[in-house]
Design a protein around this motif. Sequence first.
Motif, PDB file in Angstrom:
ATOM      1  N   LYS A  53      -8.231  -2.658   1.767  1.00  0.00           N
ATOM      2  CA  LYS A  53      -7.851  -3.348   0.529  1.00  0.00           C
ATOM      3  C   LYS A  53      -6.407  -3.250  -0.307  1.00  0.00           C
ATOM      4  O   LYS A  53      -5.873  -4.103  -0.672  1.00  0.00           O
ATOM      5  N   ARG A  54      -6.291  -1.751  -0.309  1.00  0.00           N
ATOM      6  CA  ARG A  54      -5.098  -1.432  -1.165  1.00  0.00           C
ATOM      7  C   ARG A  54      -3.927  -1.890  -0.311  1.00  0.00           C
ATOM      8  O   ARG A  54      -3.015  -2.420  -0.962  1.00  0.00           O
ATOM      9  N   GLU A  55      -4.017  -1.569   0.825  1.00  0.00           N
ATOM     10  CA  GLU A  55      -2.639  -2.158   1.791  1.00  0.00           C
ATOM     11  C   GLU A  55      -2.375  -3.604   1.605  1.00  0.00           C
ATOM     12  O   GLU A  55      -1.418  -4.098   1.552  1.00  0.00           O
ATOM     13  N   ARG A  56      -3.530  -4.406   1.830  1.00  0.00           N
ATOM     14  CA  ARG A  56      -3.346  -5.796   1.833  1.00  0.00           C
ATOM     15  C   ARG A  56      -2.859  -6.209   0.211  1.00  0.00           C
ATOM     16  O   ARG A  56      -1.904  -7.170   0.394  1.00  0.00           O
ATOM     17  N   GLN A  57      -3.182  -5.795  -0.850  1.00  0.00           N
ATOM     18  CA  GLN A  57      -2.781  -6.073  -2.066  1.00  0.00           C
ATOM     19  C   GLN A  57      -1.398  -5.626  -2.242  1.00  0.00           C
ATOM     20  O   GLN A  57      -0.462  -6.418  -2.612  1.00  0.00           O
ATOM     21  N   GLU A  58      -0.914  -4.565  -1.779  1.00  0.00           N
ATOM     22  CA  GLU A  58       0.255  -3.974  -1.768  1.00  0.00           C
ATOM     23  C   GLU A  58       1.288  -5.012  -0.853  1.00  0.00           C
ATOM     24  O   GLU A  58       2.472  -5.363  -1.314  1.00  0.00           O
ATOM     25  N   PHE A  59       0.933  -5.241   0.058  1.00  0.00           N
ATOM     26  CA  PHE A  59       1.768  -6.090   1.165  1.00  0.00           C
ATOM     27  C   PHE A  59       1.949  -7.554   0.401  1.00  0.00           C
ATOM     28  O   PHE A  59       2.735  -8.201   0.573  1.00  0.00           O
TER      29      PHE A  59
ATOM     30  N   VAL B 251       3.628 -14.625   5.172  1.00  0.00           N
ATOM     31  CA  VAL B 251       2.855 -15.008   4.194  1.00  0.00           C
ATOM     32  C   VAL B 251       1.720 -16.110   4.771  1.00  0.00           C
ATOM     33  O   VAL B 251       0.521 -16.167   4.431  1.00  0.00           O
ATOM     34  N   VAL B 252       2.036 -17.008   5.853  1.00  0.00           N
ATOM     35  CA  VAL B 252       1.504 -17.953   6.337  1.00  0.00           C
ATOM     36  C   VAL B 252       0.159 -17.163   7.328  1.00  0.00           C
ATOM     37  O   VAL B 252      -0.989 -17.494   7.074  1.00  0.00           O
ATOM     38  N   ALA B 253       0.914 -16.111   7.690  1.00  0.00           N
ATOM     39  CA  ALA B 253      -0.252 -15.392   9.009  1.00  0.00           C
ATOM     40  C   ALA B 253      -1.305 -14.553   7.867  1.00  0.00           C
ATOM     41  O   ALA B 253      -2.428 -14.789   8.186  1.00  0.00           O
ATOM     42  N   LEU B 254      -0.842 -14.312   6.699  1.00  0.00           N
ATOM     43  CA  LEU B 254      -1.908 -13.481   5.972  1.00  0.00           C
ATOM     44  C   LEU B 254      -2.838 -14.271   5.413  1.00  0.00           C
ATOM     45  O   LEU B 254      -3.951 -14.015   5.240  1.00  0.00           O
ATOM     46  N   HIS B 255      -2.636 -15.680   4.983  1.00  0.00           N
ATOM     47  CA  HIS B 255      -3.415 -16.462   4.396  1.00  0.00           C
ATOM     48  C   HIS B 255      -4.351 -17.417   5.369  1.00  0.00           C
ATOM     49  O   HIS B 255      -5.190 -18.013   4.876  1.00  0.00           O
TER      50      HIS B 255
ATOM     51  N   LYS C 255       3.019   2.198   2.070  1.00  0.00           N
ATOM     52  CA  LYS C 255       2.598   3.377   3.051  1.00  0.00           C
ATOM     53  C   LYS C 255       1.029   3.284   3.286  1.00  0.00           C
ATOM     54  O   LYS C 255       0.120   2.421   2.507  1.00  0.00           O
ATOM     55  N   ASP C 256       0.345   3.761   4.355  1.00  0.00           N
ATOM     56  CA  ASP C 256      -0.904   3.894   4.680  1.00  0.00           C
ATOM     57  C   ASP C 256      -1.636   4.740   3.981  1.00  0.00           C
ATOM     58  O   ASP C 256      -0.982   5.812   3.125  1.00  0.00           O
ATOM     59  N   SER C 257      -2.702   5.260   4.165  1.00  0.00           N
ATOM     60  CA  SER C 257      -3.624   6.019   3.693  1.00  0.00           C
ATOM     61  C   SER C 257      -3.055   7.639   3.897  1.00  0.00           C
ATOM     62  O   SER C 257      -3.587   8.678   3.102  1.00  0.00           O
ATOM     63  N   ASP C 258      -2.420   7.785   5.064  1.00  0.00           N
ATOM     64  CA  ASP C 258      -1.906   8.833   5.337  1.00  0.00           C
ATOM     65  C   ASP C 258      -0.426   9.267   5.088  1.00  0.00           C
ATOM     66  O   ASP C 258       0.158  10.351   5.274  1.00  0.00           O
ATOM     67  N   GLY C 259       0.013   8.361   4.431  1.00  0.00           N
ATOM     68  CA  GLY C 259       1.148   8.558   3.796  1.00  0.00           C
ATOM     69  C   GLY C 259       2.452   8.052   4.742  1.00  0.00           C
ATOM     70  O   GLY C 259       3.732   8.155   4.291  1.00  0.00           O
ATOM     71  N   ASN C 260       2.032   7.389   5.786  1.00  0.00           N
ATOM     72  CA  ASN C 260       3.002   7.170   6.779  1.00  0.00           C
ATOM     73  C   ASN C 260       3.257   5.576   6.308  1.00  0.00           C
ATOM     74  O   ASN C 260       2.582   4.759   5.810  1.00  0.00           O
ATOM     75  N   PRO C 261       4.450   4.938   6.862  1.00  0.00           N
ATOM     76  CA  PRO C 261       4.808   3.636   6.803  1.00  0.00           C
ATOM     77  C   PRO C 261       3.859   2.718   7.433  1.00  0.00           C
ATOM     78  O   PRO C 261       3.171   2.692   8.324  1.00  0.00           O
ATOM     79  N   THR C 262       3.258   1.691   6.505  1.00  0.00           N
ATOM     80  CA  THR C 262       2.142   0.694   6.965  1.00  0.00           C
ATOM     81  C   THR C 262       2.812  -0.106   8.179  1.00  0.00           C
ATOM     82  O   THR C 262       3.774  -0.522   8.032  1.00  0.00           O
ATOM     83  N   ARG C 263       1.694   0.093   9.155  1.00  0.00           N
ATOM     84  CA  ARG C 263       2.178  -0.933  10.270  1.00  0.00           C
ATOM     85  C   ARG C 263       1.874  -2.438  10.101  1.00  0.00           C
ATOM     86  O   ARG C 263       0.928  -2.750   9.832  1.00  0.00           O
ATOM     87  N   ILE C 264       2.761  -3.321  10.168  1.00  0.00           N
ATOM     88  CA  ILE C 264       2.701  -4.887   9.854  1.00  0.00           C
ATOM     89  C   ILE C 264       2.886  -5.343  11.019  1.00  0.00           C
ATOM     90  O   ILE C 264       3.753  -5.377  11.764  1.00  0.00           O
ATOM     91  N   ASN C 265       1.762  -6.370  11.538  1.00  0.00           N
ATOM     92  CA  ASN C 265       2.088  -7.154  12.747  1.00  0.00           C
ATOM     93  C   ASN C 265       1.291  -8.447  12.715  1.00  0.00           C
ATOM     94  O   ASN C 265      -0.012  -8.169  11.809  1.00  0.00           O
ATOM     95  N   ILE C 266       1.208  -9.501  13.646  1.00  0.00           N
ATOM     96  CA  ILE C 266       0.348 -10.661  13.276  1.00  0.00           C
ATOM     97  C   ILE C 266      -1.314 -10.200  13.607  1.00  0.00           C
ATOM     98  O   ILE C 266      -2.137 -10.562  12.916  1.00  0.00           O
TER      99      ILE C 266
END
Length: 559
Positions: free
Chosen positions: A194-200, A229-233, A357-368
């Motif tokens: 939920k946090r990653e989604r909101q930040e993204f 944006v279209v992919a997320l929604h 960042k993800d919960s481990d402090g690493n860059p968040t992985r974003i893909n379709i």
Amino acid sequence: MGKRKVFIRTDISVPQVEHDINAEGNVIILPEAIPSGNTVISFERNSSSRRTFDFARWYGSGIDAITYACQRQIERFVAGQEGTLSVATVAGYCNSGLVQFLDFCMLRATALERELTLNDLNRSLVESYLSHLSGQELTTTAQKNYYAHAKAVLHALGRRGIFSLVVSGSDATFPRNPFPNINRKVKGESALSKRERQEFAAALRQAIKPILTNDTPPTGELLSYALLVVALHTGRNATPLLEMGRNCLRPHPKDDAVFLVLWKRRGYNTNKVAIRAESKTERVVEAMPSVRFNVERLIRRVMVLTEPLDTEAPDDLKGRVWLYRSRASNTVGQVTSLTKGTLNNGAARIVADYGLKDSDGNPTRINIARLRKTFANRIFEITDGDLATTAAALGNTPRVTDQNYLAPSENSRRNWRFMGELLVEELLTATIGATYKENPLGRCADPAYGEFAPKREGATCMNFMNCVRCKHYAVTAEDLYKLFSFYFRVLSERSRIGKRRWAREFSHIHRLIDDYIIAEGLRRGTFKHAAVEAAKKRARIRPHPFWSVDLIGSLEVFS
């Protein structure tokens, strides 16, 4: 008058393997045909980054006949002679199949100190190739992909009689299942928290502002943000989104919605998802930065900005939405369209620019793939666990959606942890079913000294595989869900074990349930037909937790 014979016109330009049959009936390649006049295969524009593939390096290495046959087969794929394969698929056959297989064939020819011919394409060579792959530093899934891509080319050659293809028996050219249980070893993408989604989502809102405010055609980077944006929604897959046409928005029966219609290659069909339409209120206050944009408005805005480029676009890109002018040194100024590579670069750029960042402090992985799973879990959450609605939103069946897209929530994890602790406690104290003598299949009159029980002081019967033929077993209407969950779990074992073992140990169970327990319950009026069908449907879609394959990997523990 007899029926007139129709002669099929043959296109002599279709690539063929120039071969002959010797006295022994074996296929031999004509010497004058090797090597091919042009060893380079050219691919049309496709979703991969591959545009050419050169077979030159394998000629003159002791495998000329195999190399030549494979090249001709790829040329036939490209010409559309072996079904409607996409160009990206054929490119994958080359780069993730033939490269590894032909390299192995060169090693094999060197080891045998002789030329490999088409007669060497047999079970022994295939098994040696599988052994070669297993000796590399490759994951099992990578080995499977390399093998499957090479097999697709070789199998097509065998079907056309270029080499002797054995389809069954112990000498079958290709083993029946060289990678058993491969699906258990594949770790799919996980949904964003939920946090990653909101930040993204917040980062995307900032990143696409130039599209909403500037009147100049956007760059590839900005278009990649808009596509994300279209992919997320919408939760759509990458290729349909990248190939989105300018007529993708269609009327919806409701005034406050429109359909986003995309083309799915694999299904040769359109796929549509309803999105919220732009309201009059939004048009009045659209300049206010605090008002959230909607997807329909963003798509229409992109189409307006990219419409002037459509006339300059190559023929295979005309009508696309995601058009922009290339800034690459070798194609600067040319009109092109988003690709998976451009999209991945855009996702990496937005993660870096906004420090996601993800919960481990690493860059968040974003893909379709992650965005699609995020969409699925969000719909599941909004609909209070409605699997059918979630599956419809994704365009999948409920089974595929449940197995591949939905992840347990935090509440689910806490409940599972509690259930696990409770189960351990009851096992240690021998108090399972102490109140009502219930078990995972129904009810038991004597779980300690029953027909198949251990008959020891303080021991509880766990021999659930024999419940359906035990005289102490009883089923009420409330137990039908558990019974059918067990029923489908047993049926799932057919794909995991051998045919003989299935017939010996499991085949009787579903017959007993169908022909005796359910049939007798319906005859006596103990069960209502509607209740039986409802329990069966529920168990098929979402089995009882005890009989979930995720909880119990094998039924042997209860045998």
